[in-house]
Design a protein around this motif. Sequence first.
Motif, mmCIF file in Angstrom:
data_model
loop_
_atom_site.group_PDB
_atom_site.id
_atom_site.type_symbol
_atom_site.label_atom_id
_atom_site.label_comp_id
_atom_site.label_asym_id
_atom_site.label_seq_id
_atom_site.Cartn_x
_atom_site.Cartn_y
_atom_site.Cartn_z
ATOM 1 N N LEU A 228 0.857 -1.187 0.000
ATOM 2 C CA LEU A 228 0.000 0.000 0.000
ATOM 3 C C LEU A 228 0.892 1.236 0.000
ATOM 4 O O LEU A 228 1.768 1.380 0.857
ATOM 5 N N GLY A 232 -2.141 5.984 -2.884
ATOM 6 C CA GLY A 232 -3.410 5.288 -2.999
ATOM 7 C C GLY A 232 -3.310 3.982 -3.749
ATOM 8 O O GLY A 232 -4.271 3.205 -3.773
ATOM 9 N N GLU A 233 -2.171 3.722 -4.364
ATOM 10 C CA GLU A 233 -2.008 2.476 -5.105
ATOM 11 C C GLU A 233 -1.894 1.301 -4.142
ATOM 12 O O GLU A 233 -1.198 1.382 -3.131
ATOM 13 N N GLN A 234 -2.568 0.208 -4.472
ATOM 14 C CA GLN A 234 -2.540 -0.996 -3.657
ATOM 15 C C GLN A 234 -2.321 -2.205 -4.551
ATOM 16 O O GLN A 234 -2.982 -2.368 -5.575
ATOM 17 N N SER A 236 -2.113 -6.385 -4.437
ATOM 18 C CA SER A 236 -2.386 -7.609 -3.689
ATOM 19 C C SER A 236 -1.755 -8.785 -4.406
ATOM 20 O O SER A 236 -1.689 -8.813 -5.640
ATOM 21 N N LYS A 247 -8.158 -7.505 3.836
ATOM 22 C CA LYS A 247 -8.487 -6.153 3.415
ATOM 23 C C LYS A 247 -7.772 -5.135 4.295
ATOM 24 O O LYS A 247 -7.509 -5.374 5.474
ATOM 25 N N SER A 249 -7.864 -0.697 5.105
ATOM 26 C CA SER A 249 -8.744 0.454 5.017
ATOM 27 C C SER A 249 -8.314 1.376 3.875
ATOM 28 O O SER A 249 -7.115 1.549 3.613
ATOM 29 N N ASN A 250 -9.302 1.970 3.218
ATOM 30 C CA ASN A 250 -8.996 2.931 2.150
ATOM 31 C C ASN A 250 -8.444 4.241 2.705
ATOM 32 O O ASN A 250 -7.843 5.018 1.966
ATOM 33 N N GLN A 251 -8.686 4.513 3.986
ATOM 34 C CA GLN A 251 -8.202 5.733 4.627
ATOM 35 C C GLN A 251 -6.983 5.446 5.508
ATOM 36 O O GLN A 251 -6.799 6.097 6.534
ATOM 37 N N ALA A 252 -6.176 4.480 5.104
ATOM 38 C CA ALA A 252 -5.070 4.057 5.960
ATOM 39 C C ALA A 252 -4.071 5.183 6.210
ATOM 40 O O ALA A 252 -3.719 5.474 7.352
ATOM 41 N N SER A 254 -4.430 8.426 5.794
ATOM 42 C CA SER A 254 -5.004 9.622 6.410
ATOM 43 C C SER A 254 -5.292 9.417 7.889
ATOM 44 O O SER A 254 -5.336 10.385 8.655
#
Length: 411
Positions: A228, A232-234, A236, A247, A249-252, A254
Motif C-alpha cells: 500500500l 493510494g495504489e494498492q 495484492s 483487506k 482500510s482505504n483511509q489508511a 489519512s
Amino acid sequence: MKSERDDIIFQALLLIHIPVACLFTAVSAQSDSSSVVVAGYNVSAPAGSRVVLQCVSGRMVWTRDRVRDRQRVVHWDMFRASPDYAMERVLDMFSTGDKRIYNSYNHGRVDLSPSAFSDGNFSLVIKDVTMNDRGLYSCNLHHLYCHLYETVRVQLNVTKSRRKAQRFWDGQKAVYVVLLGSTVVLSCVNRRNVWTDWSGEEDDQQVVHWDRQSPGVRHDRADRLVDLYASGEQRSYGPLFLQRKMKLSNQAFSEGDFSLSISDLQFTDQGMYSCHLHHHYCGLHERREFQVTVEAPVIQTTLPAKPLPSEDQDTKKAESPRVINVILPEQKHHFLMPLGYVLTSLLLLAFIVLIIILVTRRQRTKEFEVRACSREQRRFDFKNNLLQEKVQMKALAKVIDLDDEMQTFSK
C-alpha cells in the motif's frame, strides 16, 4: 612470460572481486532498508471467525503540506538563571529561509546561516557578547511532517579575562566561556537528509507491506500479501480467494491505521504476519509481528427457533404429527416440605404435652383417693376395739332375705 602470468592473475582477481563487490553492495543495501521489530503480538481466534491485526502509527499519517515552509523549523531559546529564571525565545528560522528575531536588541548581532537547511549547520552566531547573554541556550529542531524533535543545549558564560576563555564538555552539554565583547558561534550541526533535503515525490516515500510466514518458513522467504502506497495504489498478491479474505482500510494513510482484516479464518491461515512501515524520507523503518493461531470452531448448542406454519398453507397436504414438549418444573412442591416438617413437629409436641397432662391428672386423682381413705380411718379411730368392731358391723351392708321376711311376716 612473467608479465603475461601477472596479467592473468590480475584478471582472475578482478573477476573474483566484481561479484564479491556486487554481493556486498546488495547485502549492505538490504541491511540499510531492513526494518526494526518494535512490537510482537500473539493472536488466537476460532476457525471461521474474523480477526483484525492492529498496526497503527501516527508517524505514517500523510499530511501533505502545499506550502512546505513550516514543516521544518529551528528554534533557539535561552534560559536565564538569574535574576528571574525566565525562558526567552531568541530566533526562529524556517526551511524557506524566513527568520524571526524576537528581541529588537538582537537585530544585527544574532543570526543563523542562510544555508542552514542545505548544509545542516544551525549554529547561532552572537556578535559583541555582553553579560546579559549569559545563560543556557537550546537549539530545537522540529520536523512537523516526520514528527521529529531534536534538541542540543549549550551553556554560555562570559568573562573579562582572556586566560579564562575556554570550551569544554561537562558530561551533559557543551560549555562556552568567551571573552566580553567578542563573537561566539554556538554549535548546532545535524546533517541528516531529513533536515537538509526535501523530496518532491513524497507519494513514493511512504509504503506499507504485509507479509506472511508459514510455520517453519524463514523471514526472508515470507510471502508478500499486500503493498500500500501513500498515493493510494494498492497491490495484492496470491490467489484471488486469499485477496478477498484480506483487506486494508482505504483511509489508511489519512488515519495512520494499517490494520489487516482477515475474514473466514481457517487453519491454513496460521503463521507469522508482519506489518512493515517504511517512510524513506523520514528514515522510518518499523516492523510489527503477529503470531496467529487458529483454534477449533465454537459449536452452538442452541437451535434457532423455527417459525410456526402459517394458516394460508395448503390444508390438503397430509400434516405431519405434531409433538408438543411440555417441560414441568422439577420439585414444584419443594416449598411445602418445610411446612410439613413444622406441622409434624408441632403435633408431636402437642401429643407429648397431652400425655404429660393425663399422667399428671391420674397421679393427682390417686393421691386424692389415698388422702380420703386416710381421713375416714382417722374419723373411726376409737379407744375400745369392741366399739370399733360394733361400729364396723353397723357400717357393713345388711343382707336381707325377702323370702324369710315374707314367711316371718305371714306367721
